[in-house]
Design an enzyme around this catalytic site. Structure first.
Site, PDB file in Angstrom:
ATOM      1  N   LEU A   5       0.849  -1.182   0.000  1.00 36.42           N
ATOM      2  CA  LEU A   5       0.000   0.000   0.000  1.00 36.42           C
ATOM      3  C   LEU A   5       0.888   1.236   0.000  1.00 36.42           C
ATOM      4  CD1 LEU A   5      -3.302   0.690   1.754  1.00 36.42           C
ATOM      5  CD2 LEU A   5      -1.468   2.362   2.044  1.00 36.42           C
ATOM      6  N   ILE A   6       0.603   2.162  -0.925  1.00 33.68           N
ATOM      7  CA  ILE A   6       1.400   3.378  -1.080  1.00 33.68           C
ATOM      8  C   ILE A   6       0.497   4.584  -0.879  1.00 33.68           C
ATOM      9  CG2 ILE A   6       2.907   4.699  -2.629  1.00 33.68           C
ATOM     10  CD1 ILE A   6       3.149   2.024  -4.266  1.00 33.68           C
ATOM     11  N   GLY A   8      -0.097   8.791  -1.130  1.00 33.00           N
ATOM     12  CA  GLY A   8       0.362   9.893  -1.968  1.00 33.00           C
ATOM     13  C   GLY A   8       0.837   9.446  -3.331  1.00 33.00           C
ATOM     14  N   SER A  10      -0.562   9.831  -6.322  1.00 35.94           N
ATOM     15  CA  SER A  10      -1.175  10.494  -7.477  1.00 35.94           C
ATOM     16  C   SER A  10      -0.150  11.099  -8.419  1.00 35.94           C
ATOM     17  CB  SER A  10      -2.146  11.582  -7.002  1.00 35.94           C
ATOM     18  OG  SER A  10      -1.468  12.574  -6.251  1.00 35.94           O
ATOM     19  N   ILE A  13       6.930  11.179  -6.652  1.00 34.18           N
ATOM     20  CA  ILE A  13       7.600   9.999  -6.107  1.00 34.18           C
ATOM     21  C   ILE A  13       6.609   8.858  -5.894  1.00 34.18           C
ATOM     22  CG2 ILE A  13       8.838   9.097  -4.108  1.00 34.18           C
ATOM     23  CD1 ILE A  13      10.119  11.881  -3.811  1.00 34.18           C
ATOM     24  N   GLY A  14       5.456   9.154  -5.318  1.00 33.43           N
ATOM     25  CA  GLY A  14       4.491   8.096  -5.026  1.00 33.43           C
ATOM     26  C   GLY A  14       4.015   7.374  -6.263  1.00 33.43           C
ATOM     27  N   SER A 125      13.742  12.329   3.937  1.00 34.60           N
ATOM     28  CA  SER A 125      14.553  13.285   3.202  1.00 34.60           C
ATOM     29  C   SER A 125      15.889  13.385   3.922  1.00 34.60           C
ATOM     30  CB  SER A 125      13.861  14.653   3.191  1.00 34.60           C
ATOM     31  OG  SER A 125      14.751  15.680   2.801  1.00 34.60           O
ATOM     32  N   TYR A 138       9.541  22.004   7.336  1.00 39.96           N
ATOM     33  CA  TYR A 138       9.573  20.694   6.675  1.00 39.96           C
ATOM     34  C   TYR A 138      10.625  19.801   7.327  1.00 39.96           C
ATOM     35  CZ  TYR A 138      10.541  17.265   2.981  1.00 39.96           C
ATOM     36  OH  TYR A 138      10.755  16.103   2.271  1.00 39.96           O
TER      37      TYR A 138
END
Length: 255
Positions: A5-6, A8, A10, A13-14, A125, A138
């Protein structure tokens, strides 16, 4: 065949991760806040999932069925100096980048623990281990995420669940270009922000990140932290080598 299951998925990276894993023969459940944005992905399932909404998470996990691997990718960034960043924006960033992944973990971990097997991969990151000016909120959300991941690796590792944190540097996914900015007119921090490009170093592609994620999932004994590409490895090595007790010298501003 592994069920993955992933979040993001759309774009960026996802989406690249979903494409790569499907091409390698995995059963992929791609999720996004707007499921119509998943159109065109050749995957097993395309589901609505908003990581900031517990009911959305519960519905998606029920529809997905058994999950062998969670790839927690959904996230965003903003640009602002800490002096004037709206705290509501910082809270929203943590809801998506930090609390969202934890909500997902709490949803999938009980079944993984009962089975004695599972994988959790967080897309973090290099800013989960170092900071860059004007991207502090972030970075803070990713530092917190890495603390969660490391704790989880210890706790869930006793039950056969393996945790990895994938750490790209700059990625040509468009995320930086889409980031909201909160600089004021004649902001004194603007000159520092304008030098950010030189600090970020070379970029990698979303496909390179996706290949790293897939390789990590397919390793029998994956590492906890997985930098993506030479620039990321070099930056993290330099940060690790820097003495903690040295005086802090800010980056000179080109006024």
């Amino acid at each position: 065949m592994t069920s993955v299951l992933i979040t993001g998925a759309s774009r960026g990276i996802g989406r690249a991760i979903a494409t790569e894993l499907a091409a390698r023969g995995h059963r992929v459940i791609a999720t996004a806040r707007r499921p119509e944005d998943l159109d065109g992905l050749d995957v097993e399932q395309r589901l609505r999932l908003d990581v900031t909404d517990q009911e959305s998470i519960d519905r998606a996990l029920l529809a997905a069925g058994e999950i062998d691997v969670l790839v927690s990718n959904a996230g965003t960034t903003i640009r602002a100096p800490l002096e004037n960043v709206p705290l509501s924006e910082v809270e929203a960033l943590f809801q998506l980048n930090t609390f969202g992944p934890l909500r997902l973990v709490q949803g999938v971990l009980p079944a993984m623990r009962e089975r004695g097997a599972g994988r959790i991969v967080f897309i973090s990151s290099i800013q989960g281990r170092l900071v860059l000016p004007a991207i502090g909120p972030y970075g803070a959300s990713k530092w917190a995420l890495e603390a969660i991941a490391e704790t989880l690796a210890i706790e869930a590792g006793h039950f056969g669940v393996k945790v990895s944190v994938v750490q790209p540097g700059a990625v040509t996914s468009g995320g930086a270009e889409r980031a909201k900015s909160f600089f004021t007119e004649n902001d004194p921090y603007t000159p520092l922000y304008e030098q950010l490009g030189a600090l970020r170093g070379e970029s990698v592609t979303s496909e390179e990140v996706a290949a790293t994620v897939a390789d990590t999932i397919e390793q029998s004994d994956p590492p906890l932290r997985v930098p993506v590409g030479t620039p990321a490895r070099a930056a993290l090595e330099a940060r690790k080598a820097a003495p903690e007790n040295a005086p802090f010298l800010p980056v000179p501003l080109n006024w």
